[in-house]
Write an enzyme that holds these catalytic residues in place. Structure first.
Site, short mmCIF file in Angstrom:
data_model
loop_
_atom_site.label_atom_id
_atom_site.label_comp_id
_atom_site.label_asym_id
_atom_site.label_seq_id
_atom_site.Cartn_x
_atom_site.Cartn_y
_atom_site.Cartn_z
N LYS A 1 -12.99 4.58 3.05
CA LYS A 1 -12.78 5.66 2.61
C LYS A 1 -12.03 5.89 0.38
O LYS A 1 -12.63 6.42 0.13
CB LYS A 1 -12.53 7.20 3.17
CG LYS A 1 -13.53 7.25 3.97
CD LYS A 1 -13.37 8.47 5.39
CE LYS A 1 -13.98 8.34 6.90
NZ LYS A 1 -13.82 9.27 7.46
N GLY A 2 -10.73 5.26 1.40
CA GLY A 2 -10.14 5.36 -0.15
C GLY A 2 -10.36 5.07 -1.17
O GLY A 2 -9.48 5.93 -2.35
N GLU B 1 -10.90 -1.38 -4.60
CA GLU B 1 -10.27 -0.94 -3.21
C GLU B 1 -9.03 0.57 -3.69
O GLU B 1 -8.35 0.01 -5.24
CB GLU B 1 -9.17 -2.11 -2.65
CG GLU B 1 -8.47 -2.28 -1.67
CD GLU B 1 -9.03 -1.75 -0.03
OE1 GLU B 1 -8.99 -0.06 -0.49
OE2 GLU B 1 -8.86 -1.91 0.47
N ASP B 2 -8.39 1.10 -2.45
CA ASP B 2 -7.75 2.15 -3.19
C ASP B 2 -6.03 1.65 -3.62
O ASP B 2 -5.45 1.49 -4.79
CB ASP B 2 -7.55 3.15 -2.67
CG ASP B 2 -7.34 2.93 -1.09
OD1 ASP B 2 -7.43 1.69 -1.21
OD2 ASP B 2 -7.57 3.21 -0.01
N ASP C 1 -1.24 -3.42 0.13
CA ASP C 1 -0.42 -3.22 0.53
C ASP C 1 -0.09 -4.44 1.67
O ASP C 1 0.27 -5.40 0.80
CB ASP C 1 -0.92 -1.99 1.64
CG ASP C 1 0.33 -2.01 2.25
OD1 ASP C 1 1.83 -1.81 1.75
OD2 ASP C 1 0.58 -1.26 3.56
N LYS D 1 1.06 -2.57 -3.84
CA LYS D 1 2.48 -1.98 -3.58
C LYS D 1 2.87 -3.40 -3.07
O LYS D 1 3.56 -3.71 -1.78
CB LYS D 1 2.45 -1.61 -2.39
CG LYS D 1 2.85 0.27 -2.03
CD LYS D 1 3.24 1.22 -1.13
CE LYS D 1 1.81 0.56 -0.27
NZ LYS D 1 2.21 1.92 0.87
N PHE E 1 5.00 4.93 1.20
CA PHE E 1 3.38 6.03 1.60
C PHE E 1 3.13 7.23 0.38
O PHE E 1 3.44 8.01 0.30
CB PHE E 1 3.24 6.92 3.05
CG PHE E 1 2.03 6.15 3.56
CD1 PHE E 1 1.84 4.93 4.27
CD2 PHE E 1 0.86 7.67 3.59
CE1 PHE E 1 0.33 5.28 4.64
CE2 PHE E 1 -0.13 7.72 4.07
CZ PHE E 1 -0.26 6.51 4.39
N ASP F 1 -5.65 8.42 1.69
CA ASP F 1 -4.77 9.99 2.42
C ASP F 1 -3.66 9.62 3.93
O ASP F 1 -3.49 8.51 3.91
CB ASP F 1 -6.06 9.71 4.07
CG ASP F 1 -6.08 8.76 5.32
OD1 ASP F 1 -6.43 7.61 4.43
OD2 ASP F 1 -6.01 8.63 6.17
N ARG G 1 -6.32 13.52 0.44
CA ARG G 1 -8.37 12.63 -0.59
C ARG G 1 -8.48 13.44 -1.61
O ARG G 1 -8.46 12.97 -2.28
CB ARG G 1 -8.34 11.93 0.53
CG ARG G 1 -8.57 11.31 2.06
CD ARG G 1 -9.55 10.38 1.65
NE ARG G 1 -10.07 9.92 2.77
CZ ARG G 1 -9.18 8.47 3.72
NH1 ARG G 1 -8.45 8.03 2.47
NH2 ARG G 1 -9.75 8.45 4.75
P1 IMP Z 1 -3.73 -4.44 3.29
O1 IMP Z 1 -4.30 -4.54 3.73
O2 IMP Z 1 -1.82 -3.66 4.50
O3 IMP Z 1 -3.24 -4.84 1.71
O4 IMP Z 1 -4.12 -2.18 3.73
C1 IMP Z 1 -4.35 -1.85 2.62
C2 IMP Z 1 -5.08 -0.23 3.57
O5 IMP Z 1 -4.36 0.35 3.65
C3 IMP Z 1 -5.79 0.22 2.09
O6 IMP Z 1 -7.04 0.22 1.40
C4 IMP Z 1 -5.04 1.89 2.08
O7 IMP Z 1 -5.94 2.30 2.79
C5 IMP Z 1 -4.27 1.56 3.96
N1 IMP Z 1 -2.77 2.29 3.02
C6 IMP Z 1 -1.77 1.07 2.50
N2 IMP Z 1 -0.91 2.03 1.81
C7 IMP Z 1 -1.43 2.76 2.10
C8 IMP Z 1 -0.75 3.92 1.36
O8 IMP Z 1 1.27 4.21 0.23
N3 IMP Z 1 -1.61 5.56 1.23
C9 IMP Z 1 -2.55 5.26 1.91
N4 IMP Z 1 -2.83 4.37 2.39
C10 IMP Z 1 -2.30 3.22 2.17
MG MG Z 2 -8.30 1.93 2.66
#
Ligand code: IMP
Ligand code: MG
Length: 186
Positions: free
Chosen positions: A51-52, A107-108, A111, A139, A160, A167, A173
């Site tokens: 949803k992000g 994508e939001d 990470d 990040k 975070f 969220d 959100r």
């Molecule tokens: P990744 O697979 O670890 O890159 O995760 C990405 C997903 O983790 C994002 O689409 C977010 O939904 C969530 N996420 C990662 N970091 C944060 C943050 O700082 N705040 C909120 N959601 C996060």
């Molecule tokens: Mg997400």
């Protein structure tokens, strides 16, 4: 219903503001203009990762001055935790054929990179002409898997963050800005 500042979600003392609404708006417009220049003459499909990315997506498409199609997918999230499980599950898939399309995954935040590298591989297997990524936030310090992010809104420190679609346990959100959520219960 009262809206006293004591109970305001927008003035929550646990959230340290990082980017205000105007700053985000300006940057998203720039990304839209860049995408417009890069995709002239292409068959562009933007795929929003729910949803992000819903807020970023809706602002971004209005900054792209080209014919675009939009799709939505949902992947398993962190649940109520702020740590990634590292496991990617598709909860809702795109129902459009992506063959020969130029796919831009919206994508939001990037990470660990696990979600995006999984999605990029998945869409490439569907014979898209190209697969690129637009992420509102990045990040890089937390990366476990390398991902090529063609369009990045803001590079942020290892913290975070919430707001502008992001969220914590389903909350925040709706904040029009982005801030660091302090005193995280993990
Ligand atoms: P990744 O697979 O670890 O890159 O995760 C990405 C997903 O983790 C994002 O689409 C977010 O939904 C969530 N996420 C990662 N970091 C944060 C943050 O700082 N705040 C909120 N959601 C996060
Ligand atoms: Mg997400």
């Amino acid at each position: 219903m009262s809206n006293s500042s004591q109970h305001s979600e927008f003035n929550n003392p646990k959230i340290k503001p990082l980017f205000d609404q105007q700053t985000i708006e300006k940057r998203v417009k720039e990304l839209g203009q860049q995408i417009t220049r890069d995709y002239v003459g292409h068959d562009l499909v933007l795929i929003c990762v729910l949803k992000g990315a819903c807020i970023f997506m809706s602002d971004l498409i209005r900054a792209i001055d080209l014919p675009v199609a939009i799709e939505f997918i949902a992947v398993s999230s962190y649940g109520a935790s702020s740590k990634s499980s590292g496991e990617v599950r598709i909860m809702k898939d795109s129902d459009m054929s992506l063959k020969n399309k130029d796919v831009l995954i919206v994508e939001d935040i990037v990470d660990t990179g696990l979600t995006l590298s999984y999605l990029q591989d998945m869409f490439r297997r569907r014979e898209a002409n190209s697969v690129a990524v637009a992420a509102c936030f990045d990040k890089p310090e937390r990366r476990l898997k390398a991902v090529d992010v063609a369009y990045t809104g803001f590079v942020i420190p290892n913290a975070f963050v919430v707001g502008y679609g992001l969220d914590y346990a389903g909350r925040y959100r709706n904040l029009p800005f982005v801030g660091i959520l302090e005193d995280l219960q993990e």
